[in-house]
Design a protein around this motif. Structure first.
Motif: not given
Length: 638
Positions: A517-544
């Motif tokens: 339960e102590d391994v820090t993980m981050i999810g790496f997903a495309k942004g609202p425009h599917h990454g076409r504008d270069g944006r990415e969304v990083f999902h943290l384990m605390d929901g942020r």
């Protein structure tokens, strides 16, 4: 004395023994373990390994007289702090005796590369050096790039500093000598010349556009060129061009003229002028800010075959001449040494290294520190390159440190992660599915730690979430079994998952089921425009969810990690798919060898037809008995 490459040069099983102890790291216990070993040590040459309480190798050293050398470690007050820390961790030693100190040096380098101990100076280089191979197992020899064990019959030329250097040289060889580069199977199945013949990069021996004697002459010219006789080749081509011109064969004269242009281009593109030097390696060392760089130039046949910068690690509190000596011993563990090695300073135990390299190749190797003449100019050029490479490295490290600090602040991490693992998977509608793990740290990618995970269960091969769970179960299950105390440094400080909330949740659930339960993980997903504008969304384990501006350095860094995972996963998937194309379902039928497999394929045409055939039809195939037909039928039909 046995030869360095002979199987009986040293036999570790016969010549080694271990004295073991136990307990937590402690200086007194370490000294006592060494003293216990001393009681049984001979005064002959050999190699010693120091182990910690878990049996991991801390240090590999060599000695002319083992007893005298190991005794020095019991005089703790005279040791630098680095070695005092090592002694405090030592709980056992393994001793290997050799016939000479030169043999001990060769064995030491071999064991350092195998165990990569934390108290040895290490040459960090994950790739083997490329060579040019001019094969000799065919009537029309082929020129090709080669890495790894040199098993194929032919002449090897190298090492080259990079694959790009080899590619450029092979392209020049094709233009200059018109040698073929195609595989034997491609060569055997040609009925007309390929494109390389049309663009004057091959003489087309596959369709008899050149006879064996003419091709053999081209091969000899290529050998002369690679062996340093480029002037003779140039003179020969000039004479041939003049003869063709005098004979009014202007088309042939133009062809030879183009070949001469290629030769002139090669000679003019040399970064340094090493004419008359023959075969030599040049090394220069630069030190600054606690880091060291060794610049290497590879000269073969008087031609510069490239240069490379090396940054050895574990160099703190180690003298520069000792670093250079350790580097050279490890470097020539894989690369055959030339007969001349030029250095900007004498390495520690210079005569011993020269003796060991001489034994390795069976001919005299000289290590020289030039003091005057043209060779000093080459050394100065290598020194300048070493300083510049080290400055670039330090600048990159400073910039990288700033990026990592910003990443720690953005994600709320406890500190700069020493080991980052990035996970990705690749498949085509579930076919040839596999997962990939890429590893990075503050110093860059650690390619020797990359891992592939073949997905053997067809149920999960088309389910990205199930594949992620399977990867984590295998990777962290093994880590729990082999390193439950997390002492080896192989547990990740940060895990990046190529996916959004779903992928992150699947991985987190898998680890929680395993009690992690102590391994820090981050999810790496495309942004609202599917990454076409270069944006990415990083999902943290605390929901942020964290996003960065388009040009933010942290975003670039994380995208580079993700792209490397993509590259590795897709490359592994393509290799797996290519291999599967050459595999037949008949390969897995028990009792079916190559002859029967060929007979069945020749009779039915395809493996699918064999699978669908009736038992009677199988029995009628030539060379297939009733019992074998029944075996094949039962395999496909249960």
């Amino acid at each position: 004395m046995s030869q360095p490459q002979s199987p009986d040069r040293f036999n570790e099983d016969k010549a080694s023994y271990t004295v073991r102890g136990s307990g937590a790291p402690d200086l007194d216990q370490g000294v006592e373990a060494i003293r216990t070993t001393l009681k049984t040590l001979p005064t002959r040459p050999g190699v010693y390994r120091m182990h910690d309480a878990r049996g991991d190798v801390l240090y590999v050293g060599k000695a002319r007289a083992l007893k005298n050398r190991v005794a020095n470690y019991t005089q703790v007050d005279r040791l630098p702090r680095r070695l005092q820390r090592m002694v405090a961790q030592t709980r056992s030693m393994t001793i290997v005796t050799t016939n000479s100190e030169a043999e001990a040096l060769l064995l030491e380098a071999q064991l350092i590369k195998r165990y990569r101990p934390p108290y040895n100076v290490l040459l960090r280089d994950d790739k083997s050096f490329p060579f040019i191979l001019l094969r000799e197992d065919h009537a029309f020899p082929r020129v090709q790039k080669h890495r790894g064990a040199r098993k194929a019959q032919g002449r090897y030329y190298g090492p080259f500093a990079s694959a790009g250097s080899v590619t450029r040289t092979i392209n020049a060889l094709q233009k200059l000598f018109l040698l073929r580069s195609c595989t034997d199977s491609f060569f055997a199945n040609r009925s007309r010349p390929c494109l390389l013949y049309q663009i004057k990069r091959c003489s087309a021996p596959c369709v008899d556009r050149i006879d064996p004697d003419g091709y053999a002459e081209l091969v000899r010219d290529a050998q002369d060129f690679l062996g340093g006789k480029s002037t003779a080749v140039q003179k020969k081509l000039g004479t041939a061009m003049q003869a063709a011109s005098d004979a009014m064969d202007f088309e042939q004269a133009a062809v030879i003229r183009d070949r001469l242009k290629a030769l002139t281009f090669i000679q003019g593109s040399q970064a340094i002028n090493a004419e008359g030097l023959g075969d030599a390696d040049i090394f220069a060392l630069a030190a600054k800010g606690g880091a060291m760089c060794i610049q290497a130039f590879f000269i073969r046949g008087g031609q510069n075959w490239g240069h490379r910068s090396f940054f050895p690690v574990h160099t703190a509190e180690v003298a520069e001449d000792e670093v250079l000596a350790s580097f050279m011993a490890q470097f020539y563990e894989e690369v055959p040494p030339p007969k001349l090695v030029l250095t900007d300073r004498a390495p520690a135990e210079c005569d011993l290294i020269a003796q060991a390299l001489t034994e390795r190749i069976g001919s005299k190797v000289r290590i020289e520190v030039p003091q005057r003449g043209d060779r000093t100019r080459l050394i100065k050029q290598a020194q300048r390159n070493a300083v510049e490479a080290l400055d670039r490295r330090l600048a990159e490290t400073t910039s990288q440190g700033k990026v990592l600090d910003d990443m720690v602040e953005a994600f709320g991490l406890e500190g700069i992660p020493d080991r980052i693992e990035i996970y990705d998977n690749s498949h085509i509608q579930g076919a040839h599915a596999l997962g990939a793990m890429v590893v990075a740290g503050p110093e860059g990618f650690r390619k020797n730690a990359y891992r592939k995970f073949n997905m053997k269960d067809p149920v999960i091969s088309n389910d990205d979430f199930a594949m992620m769970r399977d990867m984590f179960e295998r990777r962290f299950g093994r880590a729990q079994r082999e390193d439950p105390d997390r002492d080896s440094g192989e547990w990740p400080d940060l895990v990046l998952i190529d996916g959004g909330k779903g992928q992150l949740s699947a991985a987190r659930t898998m680890l929680e089921e395993m009690g992690i339960e102590d391994v820090t993980m981050i999810g790496f997903a495309k942004g609202p425009h599917h990454g076409r504008d270069g944006r990415e969304v990083f999902h943290l384990m605390d929901g942020r969810e964290v996003t960065f501006p388009i040009n933010h350095p942290v975003l670039f860094y994380l995208q580079r990690l993700r792209d490397e995972a993509h590259r590795f996963a897709i490359g592994a998937h393509r290799a797996k798919r290519s291999k599967a194309i050459t595999v037949s379902s008949l390969d897995e039928v028990p009792g079916i060898g190559p002859a029967r497999k060929k007979a069945l394929l020749m009779h039915f045409g395809t493996a699918r037809a064999v699978r669908d055939a009736a038992l009677e039809d199988l029995a009628r195939a030539p060379g297939v008995s009733t019992a074998v037909a029944q075996q094949v039928y039962d395999y496909f039909h249960g």
